[in-house]
Design a protein around this motif. Structure first.
Motif, short mmCIF file in Angstrom:
data_model
loop_
_atom_site.label_atom_id
_atom_site.label_comp_id
_atom_site.label_asym_id
_atom_site.label_seq_id
_atom_site.Cartn_x
_atom_site.Cartn_y
_atom_site.Cartn_z
N LEU A 92 0.85 -1.19 0.00
CA LEU A 92 0.00 0.00 0.00
C LEU A 92 0.88 1.24 0.00
CD1 LEU A 92 -2.77 -0.79 2.65
CD2 LEU A 92 -3.12 -0.49 0.19
N LEU A 95 0.02 6.93 1.91
CA LEU A 95 -1.30 7.56 2.00
C LEU A 95 -2.28 6.71 1.22
CD1 LEU A 95 -0.21 11.25 1.29
CD2 LEU A 95 -0.68 10.22 3.53
N SER A 96 -3.32 6.25 1.88
CA SER A 96 -4.30 5.40 1.21
C SER A 96 -5.66 5.58 1.87
CB SER A 96 -3.87 3.93 1.26
OG SER A 96 -3.71 3.50 2.60
N LYS A 98 -9.23 4.92 3.79
CA LYS A 98 -9.52 4.15 5.00
C LYS A 98 -9.87 2.72 4.64
CE LYS A 98 -12.34 4.23 9.20
NZ LYS A 98 -13.41 4.95 9.96
N SER A 100 -8.99 -0.07 2.47
CA SER A 100 -7.94 -0.57 1.59
C SER A 100 -7.86 -2.09 1.69
CB SER A 100 -6.58 0.04 1.95
OG SER A 100 -6.56 1.43 1.68
N ARG A 130 2.57 -1.92 7.41
CA ARG A 130 1.73 -0.77 7.06
C ARG A 130 0.26 -1.20 6.90
NH1 ARG A 130 3.93 2.12 2.07
NH2 ARG A 130 5.38 2.99 3.61
N ALA A 131 0.05 -2.34 6.26
CA ALA A 131 -1.32 -2.84 6.09
C ALA A 131 -1.96 -3.13 7.45
CB ALA A 131 -1.30 -4.10 5.23
N ARG A 133 -1.13 -1.72 10.34
CA ARG A 133 -1.35 -0.43 11.02
C ARG A 133 -2.57 0.30 10.47
NH1 ARG A 133 3.19 1.33 9.96
NH2 ARG A 133 2.75 2.87 8.34
N LYS A 134 -2.78 0.22 9.17
CA LYS A 134 -3.91 0.90 8.53
C LYS A 134 -5.20 0.08 8.61
CE LYS A 134 -1.31 3.66 5.16
NZ LYS A 134 -2.00 4.94 5.41
N LYS A 135 -5.11 -1.11 9.20
CA LYS A 135 -6.26 -2.00 9.33
C LYS A 135 -6.87 -2.35 7.98
CE LYS A 135 -7.32 -0.41 14.01
NZ LYS A 135 -8.32 0.19 14.93
N ALA A 136 -5.98 -2.58 7.02
CA ALA A 136 -6.43 -2.98 5.69
C ALA A 136 -6.94 -4.41 5.73
CB ALA A 136 -5.27 -2.88 4.70
N LYS A 159 -9.75 -9.47 9.86
CA LYS A 159 -9.03 -8.66 8.86
C LYS A 159 -8.41 -9.51 7.76
CE LYS A 159 -9.16 -5.03 9.04
NZ LYS A 159 -10.28 -4.17 8.60
#
Length: 368
Positions: A92, A95-96, A98, A100, A130-131, A133-136, A159
């Motif tokens: 990712l 910046l992406s 919410k 993702s 990163r995924a 952390r961003k809860k992708a 998730k």
């Protein structure tokens, strides 16, 4: 709903399994979904297969620069974010949106870090962290990768989405054709041969394949050559030493280097068996390619291979060359076993389709 997809895989000329996954999945989504709008982000023009996309699919070229995902794609997400961003390669941008979604293909870099550059290792590590952390939402297509994901990152079940892999069995269907005369080693590949496809490296266990082949050739009636398709990788020095030390059998071990898709299809179709005792695989596309070409398969009893084959191949301990040799010997000497494995392989392919993969992926998007 506006769905953005990192389609850079369609721009890359020489595609590996991950790029082919991304390309085929995008094309399958284009066939089944007319309701949602899509933007395909790419550093440059996509290949010709993307030439007939439906009207709800748009291509947006973000001119290539180094670290494109982390720069150009990130800036586009800041300026014009879609409702959902899907990254089939599992990376990712910083910046992406919410909402993702990523696909994690494997954790080979955890098991064989020496096969990756420092930059690649850093990117692999950052991508999953990163995924998380961003809860992708994370898509996986084998239980093996799912187990590794939980083992290394302890991500909750909510998730993670399991989506079966796709495959086009018609593409590697058995054909009657000769190798192109312009292919460097076409003249050497005469008579029966055992086929192996994959980078010539430690992770693919190429040294183990050669050791097992040398044991197999101790059976006097077996004269099949060994054809190794793939470029040299980490540990190639040991592989070359094994080949050079094979005495009179050396001439029967043939390295093709990189071959194009048409040449590969011909090689599959002419093989007497396919050997794939890899030490770790996120999936193992070559196994399905061999199934489609109707040749029996010997593969590993670890990682994702038992799950992918599901009883349609002979499974071996990849660290035991004698066991690999014995399995190859069984196939070459027992026609009934050979026929049985071919039929099971053909049946196993029914589980894998790009249409189903696309429909299940779309369900993930719509669940967010």
């Amino acid at each position: 709903m506006l769905i953005g997809i990192d389609a850079s895989a369609g721009w890359i000329k020489t595609k590996t399994g991950a790029e082919n996954y991304a390309k085929n999945l995008i094309l399958a989504l284009a066939k089944i979904d007319r309701k949602n709008q899509y933007i395909l982000y790419s550093p440059g023009p996509l290949d010709a297969d993307f030439g007939n996309l439906p009207t709800n699919f748009k291509i947006k070229i973000l001119k290539y620069i180094k670290f494109w995902t982390h720069t150009k794609l990130a800036w586009e997400m800041f300026r014009n974010p879609p409702d959902i961003l899907f990254s089939p390669s599992h990376v990712l941008p910083p910046l992406s949106p919410k909402k993702s979604v990523i696909t994690v293909h494997d954790f080979a870099w955890k098991y064989f870090p020496e096969a990756y550059s420092k930059t690649s290792l850093w990117l692999q590590k950052v991508a999953v962290e990163r995924a998380k952390r961003k809860k992708a939402q994370i898509i996986v297509y084998t239980q093996s990768t799912l187990r590794d994901l939980k083992k290394f990152y302890k991500i909750s079940n909510s998730k993670i989405s399991f989506v079966p892999m796709g495959f086009d069995r018609m593409h590697y269907q058995k054909i009657k054709a000769c190798l192109p005369a312009g292919m460097a080693c076409s003249a050497e590949i005469a008579g029966p041969y055992i086929l192996s496809v994959g980078r010539l490296e430690k992770r693919k266990n190429t040294a183990g394949i050669i050791k097992s082949y040398l044991l197999l050739r101790q059976e006097r009636k077996i004269k099949d050559k060994l054809v190794l398709v793939g470029k040299p990788g980490i540990g190639y020095g040991e592989i070359k030493n094994l080949i050079n030390g094979a005495d009179e059998i050396k001439k029967d071990i043939i390295e093709t280097g990189y071959v194009n898709d048409k040449e590969l299809r011909v090689l599959y179709s002419g093989a007497s068996l396919f050997v794939f005792p890899s030490l770790v695989e996120g999936f193992g596309f070559p196994i399905l390619e061999a199934f489609a070409a109707e040749i029996p398969v010997v593969t590993s009893n670890i990682s994702s291979m038992p799950e992918v084959t599901n009883g349609a191949a002979l499974l071996v301990n990849p660290k035991k060359p004698f066991e690999i040799a014995a399995a190859m010997s069984q196939i070459l000497n027992k026609s009934a076993l050979r026929r049985s494995l071919v039929l099971k392989g053909r049946s196993r392919l029914k589980y894998y389709s790009w249409e189903n993969c696309a429909r299940e992926t779309l369900k993930v998007f719509e669940s967010l």
